[in-house]
Design a protein around this motif. Sequence first.
Motif, short mmCIF file in Angstrom:
data_model
loop_
_atom_site.label_atom_id
_atom_site.label_comp_id
_atom_site.label_asym_id
_atom_site.label_seq_id
_atom_site.Cartn_x
_atom_site.Cartn_y
_atom_site.Cartn_z
N ASP A 114 45.86 47.79 28.45
CA ASP A 114 45.34 48.13 27.13
C ASP A 114 43.82 48.01 27.05
O ASP A 114 43.24 48.14 25.97
N ALA A 115 43.16 47.74 28.21
CA ALA A 115 41.70 47.64 28.20
C ALA A 115 41.15 47.97 29.58
O ALA A 115 41.87 47.91 30.59
N VAL A 116 39.87 48.33 29.61
CA VAL A 116 39.15 48.53 30.87
C VAL A 116 37.87 47.72 30.78
O VAL A 116 37.37 47.41 29.69
N SER A 117 37.30 47.39 31.95
CA SER A 117 36.09 46.58 31.98
C SER A 117 35.20 47.01 33.13
O SER A 117 35.69 47.52 34.16
N HIS A 118 33.90 46.80 32.97
CA HIS A 118 32.93 47.15 34.00
C HIS A 118 31.89 46.04 34.10
O HIS A 118 31.81 45.16 33.23
N GLY A 119 31.07 46.10 35.15
CA GLY A 119 30.07 45.06 35.38
C GLY A 119 28.66 45.47 35.08
O GLY A 119 27.71 44.81 35.52
N ALA A 120 28.48 46.56 34.31
CA ALA A 120 27.14 47.03 33.99
C ALA A 120 26.49 46.13 32.94
O ALA A 120 27.15 45.64 32.03
N THR A 121 25.18 45.96 33.07
CA THR A 121 24.46 45.09 32.15
C THR A 121 24.17 45.82 30.83
O THR A 121 24.28 47.04 30.73
N GLY A 122 23.73 45.04 29.85
CA GLY A 122 23.42 45.60 28.54
C GLY A 122 22.04 46.23 28.45
O GLY A 122 21.64 46.69 27.38
N LYS A 123 21.31 46.28 29.57
CA LYS A 123 19.98 46.88 29.57
C LYS A 123 19.96 48.27 30.19
O LYS A 123 18.99 49.01 30.02
N GLY A 124 21.00 48.62 30.93
CA GLY A 124 20.93 49.82 31.75
C GLY A 124 21.67 51.02 31.23
O GLY A 124 22.27 51.00 30.14
N ASN A 125 21.65 52.08 32.04
CA ASN A 125 22.32 53.32 31.71
C ASN A 125 23.82 53.28 32.00
O ASN A 125 24.60 53.98 31.34
N ASP A 126 24.22 52.50 33.00
CA ASP A 126 25.61 52.59 33.47
C ASP A 126 26.61 52.18 32.41
O ASP A 126 27.72 52.73 32.34
N GLN A 127 26.28 51.21 31.57
CA GLN A 127 27.20 50.84 30.49
C GLN A 127 27.51 52.06 29.61
O GLN A 127 28.65 52.27 29.19
N VAL A 128 26.49 52.88 29.36
CA VAL A 128 26.66 54.06 28.53
C VAL A 128 27.53 55.08 29.26
O VAL A 128 28.47 55.66 28.71
N ARG A 129 27.21 55.30 30.53
CA ARG A 129 27.94 56.32 31.31
C ARG A 129 29.41 55.97 31.44
O ARG A 129 30.28 56.83 31.25
N PHE A 130 29.70 54.72 31.79
CA PHE A 130 31.10 54.31 31.92
C PHE A 130 31.83 54.48 30.59
O PHE A 130 32.91 55.07 30.52
N GLU A 131 31.24 53.97 29.53
CA GLU A 131 31.97 53.89 28.27
C GLU A 131 32.10 55.24 27.58
O GLU A 131 33.12 55.52 26.94
#
Length: 406
Positions: A114-131
């Motif tokens: 019921d959830a997914v998780s990633h290790g991207a930081t809150g400063k970068g682009n990857d959090q946006v791309r994954f989500e």
Amino acid sequence: MSNPVKKVVLAYSGGLDTSIILKWLREEYNCEVVTFTADLGQGEELEPARKKAEMFGVKEIFIEDLREEFVREYVFPMFRANAHYEGVYLLGTSIARPLIAKRQIEIAEMVGADAVSHGATGKGNDQVRFELGYYALKPDVRVIAPWREWDLNSRTMLLDFAKKHQIPISADKAGGDEPPYSTDANLLHISYEGKALEDPWGKPDENMFMRTVSPQNAPDAITTIEIEFEQGDPVAINGKRMSPATLLTALNDVAGKNGIGRLDLVENRYVGMKSRGVYETPGGTILATAHRAMESITLDRNAGHLKDELMPRYAEMIYNGYWWSPERQALQRLIDDTQKTVNGVVRLDLYKGNVTVTGRKSPNSIYSEAHVTFEADTVYNQRDAEGFIKLNALRLRLGFDRDSVK
């Protein structure tokens, strides 16, 4: 905790950060964790990730070779567009994220998470791309981003957490001897950023580079290769047909030996800050040059110019994480339609960091030697140019403000 999480699929590298995240998810959410590790050609042995996940008692472990899908369905479509972010960056990190997000969602559906998780930081682009990928593919999915939730905001706190929970710490990290930068790698590129590279004036250490020799140390002899294209995609090198991943691997090898593909860039992150990154994209650098050369004799002028106008928007969509957006998919259909005639062979010379086009040929060529020759011809009336020029000059003759010319 309201709306408790029962099972979460974690994008797991097996490194210290995602191992800490694995343990933290269990502690914080009291949930089962499923790990997913993608082989995108990063050049690392992935079985240690399996062993570490097993050590943590993970019951469902996914380690998948996605190299062919990565190159065929993501890298090649991007290269059909000649995409360069801010004119130079070949988007090696950006283009990997939609595939990882897609496979994570598929695994989540498969195992009933019921959830997914990633290790991207809150400063970068990857959090946006994954989500953005997660939400596009499964709008109601729950996303857990530990770096935006926990209070482990320093290296010391991460190491203390690892020691407290008996998470293995490599000698270099424990002793503070880890590389003075962070890296991300796949079959298209390697990126280096952070730490010693945060000062944009600081020169990268030559020992940092993993896929390319220094151009100064590259061979003194020219290496000549020929790349064959079908509908905009490379299919063969020197007459030998290869699968997408095999072909890109071969280009990486020959380019790296010739010192091709390094880039030092200060780029604009989507979140608003500027970031300095150093990249190695050896095979991709050759491919980008070759593809444009193939288009030069097979694409109509205005179709090619339209592609060039759209390319910065397309590249920005990928960089910012909008691979699954309707606008990127619409642009892709337009781009792919232009590639039907992009067939033929390009010859290139590789020498000390340079890629030089020395020939191109195509069964669909619209280059006409009969029209362009400086010798006598029977297909072009030079007198026609007079009317063409006068018609295009008419608005200048009628409306140009000659008094503005000093």
